[in-house]
Structures are given as C-alpha cells and as structure tokens.
Design an enzyme around this catalytic site. Structure first.
Site, PDB file in Angstrom:
ATOM      1  N   ASN A  31      41.834  39.938  50.736  1.00 30.95           N
ATOM      2  CA  ASN A  31      42.028  38.582  51.253  1.00 30.95           C
ATOM      3  C   ASN A  31      41.426  38.374  52.638  1.00 30.95           C
ATOM      4  O   ASN A  31      41.678  37.359  53.279  1.00 30.95           O
ATOM      5  CB  ASN A  31      43.516  38.215  51.252  1.00 30.95           C
ATOM      6  CG  ASN A  31      44.341  39.130  52.139  1.00 30.95           C
ATOM      7  OD1 ASN A  31      43.868  40.174  52.565  1.00 30.95           O
ATOM      8  ND2 ASN A  31      45.577  38.748  52.411  1.00 30.95           N
ATOM      9  N   CYS A  32      40.617  39.311  53.100  1.00 27.54           N
ATOM     10  CA  CYS A  32      39.959  39.223  54.409  1.00 27.54           C
ATOM     11  C   CYS A  32      38.625  38.479  54.248  1.00 27.54           C
ATOM     12  O   CYS A  32      37.777  38.885  53.453  1.00 27.54           O
ATOM     13  CB  CYS A  32      39.730  40.634  54.960  1.00 27.54           C
ATOM     14  SG  CYS A  32      38.647  40.713  56.406  1.00 27.54           S
TER      15      CYS A  32
END
Length: 118
Positions: A9-10
């Site tokens: 999710n970065c």
C-alpha cells in the site's frame, strides 16, 4: 531475479513496481509486513547501505511513535529485534539486485541508472 521489498500500500513502492514492469525488468515483490525477513537479512542490508542509520527511515511515523529508549539500539541484536517488530522502519522500496547490490528509494533517473536503461 531482482527483488523489490516494500509495502503493497506504499505509493512509492507501487511507482517502483510500475517502473519495473514498464521497462520489462524481471522482479519479485515482497511485502515486508506480510513476509518478515530473517534478522541476518537486516544485517546484510545494513552492511550494504552503510549502517543502521542509512537503512532505517527515521522520518517515518513508526519511528516517531517509538518510545525514546527504543530509538537508540546499542547493538546489532537490538536493531534486528526492532526491525523484526517493526519491518516498516526499513527505508523503501529496497531493491536487492541479482549481483548482491542493494538500492533504497525510487526515482525514475535512479532506476534508469541502476538498471542501465537509457
């Protein structure tokens, strides 16, 4: 095969993955939260990037939320324990190359140089 370590999710990790796909660079992605790394891996990365201070993102929310006594590990053993507990402290993305080189972070020009793309 090149391995990209980060978080799924970065945003920066996703940008790096998209860059690798766009330039057909064979790679694997490892989410460090889902697939914890062995303590020896952290030591190897630390040695490759120039020390614990270079490996760890001290600007991260995780670092800022640590109690003061955890922010000054005095030995490799303490650093390894800290990173096992908080793998998101590793600056990301971290790229492990086939030849053993380690690279941290993402930029278009940095990846072009790293992978020899004109």
């Amino acid at each position: 095969m090149t391995t990209l370590y980060g978080l799924k999710n970065c945003d920066t990790c996703r940008k790096a993955q998209n860059w690798l796909k766009r330039f057909d660079v064979a790679h694997a992605f490892v989410d460090v939260r889902e697939s914890p790394q062995a303590p020896e891996t952290f030591v190897a990365w630390k040695d490759a990037v120039g020390g614990w201070d270079a490996l760890v993102n001290k600007a991260s929310t995780t670092w800022r939320n640590l109690p003061p006594n955890r922010k000054a590990p005095g030995s490799d053993a303490e650093w390894k324990l800290l990173l096992r507990e908080h793998p998101t402290l590793v600056k990301r993305p971290l790229v492990a190359m086939d030849d053993g080189r380690i690279h941290q972070g993402f930029s278009d020009n940095g990846f072009k140089k790293l992978f020899g793309v004109p």
